[in-house]
Design a protein around this motif. Sequence first.
Motif, short mmCIF file in Angstrom:
data_model
loop_
_atom_site.label_atom_id
_atom_site.label_comp_id
_atom_site.label_asym_id
_atom_site.label_seq_id
_atom_site.Cartn_x
_atom_site.Cartn_y
_atom_site.Cartn_z
N ARG A 290 12.99 -8.80 41.49
CA ARG A 290 12.03 -9.90 41.49
C ARG A 290 11.26 -9.98 42.81
O ARG A 290 11.77 -9.59 43.86
N TYR B 233 15.60 -7.44 36.21
CA TYR B 233 14.53 -8.42 36.45
C TYR B 233 14.82 -9.22 37.71
O TYR B 233 13.95 -9.46 38.55
N GLN C 124 10.94 -8.49 29.02
CA GLN C 124 9.89 -9.30 29.63
C GLN C 124 9.29 -10.27 28.61
O GLN C 124 9.04 -11.44 28.93
#
Length: 293
Positions: free
Chosen positions: A291, A287, A4
């Motif tokens: 999402r 990710y 991240q």
Amino acid sequence: MNVQNVLKEKQKIINEHLSALLVSDSPSHHTLYQAMNYSLLAGGKRIRPTLFLLVLDMLGVNSSLYLDIACAIECIHTYSLIHDDLPCMDNDDYRRGRLTNHKVFGPAMATLAGDGLLTYAFELLTSGSQISPIKQSRLVYILAKAAGPSGMVGGQAQDIESENRKQTVEELKFMDSCKTGCMLTSPVDMASVLADCEKTEYDALHSFSVHLGLLFQITDDLLDATSSLETMGKKAGQDEKLDKSTYVSELGIDGARQMAEKEASAAVEALNIFGEKAWALQGLIPYILNRKK
């Protein structure tokens, strides 16, 4: 550093570089440049240029030397969003949480803003003196093919023709490999060229990007079916409104999620030959899978 934080760092670097690019010396072109910057600097995940930079980093190349190329990729992506939103295309009112380009500047200026970003991308791509002419021509070829009639534009044309017509999952996969996938495979292929990858590495990275591209589109279909304007920054339910076949309409929400998980696993597997140095790319996969916008 976790994934991240890496993604946020790359996003910051890309945004800073983008903000310094489009400045006109001519007052006569002020509105055009304002329209181009309105969409280019509207935020977004910057997945495509980030992917390019992450592959370079993994392969031991100084990615900071190639920010113009990363931004060229983002210029083409932004141009495609402006044109997608036009009244003659998807006729969307919101993008990235604010009014679409044509709602602010009008359809004609929005069209020109998209045209400007598309062509400026290749100006950026060919302006670097640190890249050999042979590599530079290869990069131009990869990006032009990805964005053109056998890639993104071809996929968009198929998408328009698919309205009010049922498509099979295989037809969807081909359409999405062009419409969405090509602009996710091209940054990876371009980075591989710059890094002088051997064929086994090139093929593994290309395979990873193909699965990532399909994963991205499946999650996009899921978000369109399950999310909201407040979450996504654009209107949800547009696919159903236009009567388009999607992975959700053909497989159901659960089936589409299972397909997304399968593509995520395949993307991870494709990176196995790189071992631990692929950690950032591997972290990008969940990710995208999870999402919310």
